[in-house]
Design a protein around this motif. Sequence first.
Motif, PDB file in Angstrom:
ATOM      1  N   PHE A  62       4.239   1.564  -7.403  1.00  0.00           N
ATOM      2  CA  PHE A  62       3.338   1.622  -6.513  1.00  0.00           C
ATOM      3  C   PHE A  62       3.975   0.437  -5.350  1.00  0.00           C
ATOM      4  N   VAL A  63       4.270  -0.474  -5.816  1.00  0.00           N
ATOM      5  CA  VAL A  63       4.901  -1.496  -5.075  1.00  0.00           C
ATOM      6  C   VAL A  63       6.218  -1.172  -4.236  1.00  0.00           C
ATOM      7  N   ASP A  64       6.788  -0.420  -4.968  1.00  0.00           N
ATOM      8  CA  ASP A  64       8.220   0.079  -4.340  1.00  0.00           C
ATOM      9  C   ASP A  64       7.822   0.919  -3.039  1.00  0.00           C
ATOM     10  N   GLN A  65       6.869   1.528  -3.204  1.00  0.00           N
ATOM     11  CA  GLN A  65       6.512   2.613  -2.220  1.00  0.00           C
ATOM     12  C   GLN A  65       5.825   1.690  -0.906  1.00  0.00           C
ATOM     13  N   LEU A  66       5.248   0.750  -1.397  1.00  0.00           N
ATOM     14  CA  LEU A  66       4.503   0.083  -0.103  1.00  0.00           C
ATOM     15  C   LEU A  66       5.700  -0.848   0.495  1.00  0.00           C
ATOM     16  N   ARG A  67       6.727  -1.314  -0.346  1.00  0.00           N
ATOM     17  CA  ARG A  67       7.855  -1.942   0.266  1.00  0.00           C
ATOM     18  C   ARG A  67       8.457  -1.114   1.378  1.00  0.00           C
ATOM     19  N   ASP A  68       8.501  -0.019   1.027  1.00  0.00           N
ATOM     20  CA  ASP A  68       9.237   0.952   1.937  1.00  0.00           C
ATOM     21  C   ASP A  68       8.638   1.284   3.412  1.00  0.00           C
ATOM     22  N   ILE A  72       5.497  -4.601   5.781  1.00  0.00           N
ATOM     23  CA  ILE A  72       5.004  -5.065   4.313  1.00  0.00           C
ATOM     24  C   ILE A  72       6.041  -5.565   3.649  1.00  0.00           C
ATOM     25  N   ASP A  73       5.731  -7.000   3.517  1.00  0.00           N
ATOM     26  CA  ASP A  73       6.513  -7.767   2.739  1.00  0.00           C
ATOM     27  C   ASP A  73       6.466  -7.909   1.158  1.00  0.00           C
ATOM     28  N   GLU A  74       7.297  -8.359   0.224  1.00  0.00           N
ATOM     29  CA  GLU A  74       6.898  -8.260  -1.164  1.00  0.00           C
ATOM     30  C   GLU A  74       5.563  -8.981  -1.656  1.00  0.00           C
ATOM     31  N   ALA A  75       5.356 -10.076  -1.035  1.00  0.00           N
ATOM     32  CA  ALA A  75       4.043 -10.728  -1.416  1.00  0.00           C
ATOM     33  C   ALA A  75       3.046  -9.765  -0.889  1.00  0.00           C
ATOM     34  N   THR A  76       2.948  -9.215   0.276  1.00  0.00           N
ATOM     35  CA  THR A  76       1.857  -8.387   0.677  1.00  0.00           C
ATOM     36  C   THR A  76       1.646  -7.135  -0.115  1.00  0.00           C
ATOM     37  N   ALA A  77       2.706  -6.589  -0.323  1.00  0.00           N
ATOM     38  CA  ALA A  77       2.897  -5.325  -1.253  1.00  0.00           C
ATOM     39  C   ALA A  77       2.209  -5.445  -2.559  1.00  0.00           C
ATOM     40  N   TYR A  78       2.412  -6.597  -3.311  1.00  0.00           N
ATOM     41  CA  TYR A  78       1.870  -6.940  -4.546  1.00  0.00           C
ATOM     42  C   TYR A  78       0.364  -7.415  -4.585  1.00  0.00           C
ATOM     43  N   GLU A 109      -1.544   4.960   6.813  1.00  0.00           N
ATOM     44  CA  GLU A 109      -0.217   5.232   5.980  1.00  0.00           C
ATOM     45  C   GLU A 109      -0.332   4.585   5.040  1.00  0.00           C
ATOM     46  N   ILE A 110      -0.803   3.235   4.885  1.00  0.00           N
ATOM     47  CA  ILE A 110      -0.834   2.382   3.653  1.00  0.00           C
ATOM     48  C   ILE A 110      -1.707   2.698   2.538  1.00  0.00           C
TER      49      ILE A 110
END
Length: 118
Positions: A62-68, A72-78, A109-110
Amino acid sequence: MTIFKEKVDEEYLTIAETKEILEDIEAERSMDEDREMRYELARAIEHVNRFAMLDPDEADEFVDQLRDLEKIDEATAYKIANLRPLDRDELRSVFAQERYSLSGDELDEILNVVKQYA
């Protein structure tokens, strides 16, 4: 006199990963009869048991798809993976402190990624 604590390391975790870690700590503490669980630890375990809906592998995916996605940076993805916002208003609150705002298409999209894991 002021005592400062040094930040040694920082790592983002999903609720699912946190649940796995806390289960290990809980099992370790239950083996030792003399060692009680602190209030904060018991509340944290209760929290992750209530809100962890995915397993750790799904949460990482899930986090990987959001980071793509763009913007969306790492903190926001988590943060999004842990909160799993269901609509645009909830998602906008995640980006409230950012210096930019997302268009309706970007928000949708998110939300489409979130719906895959909801």
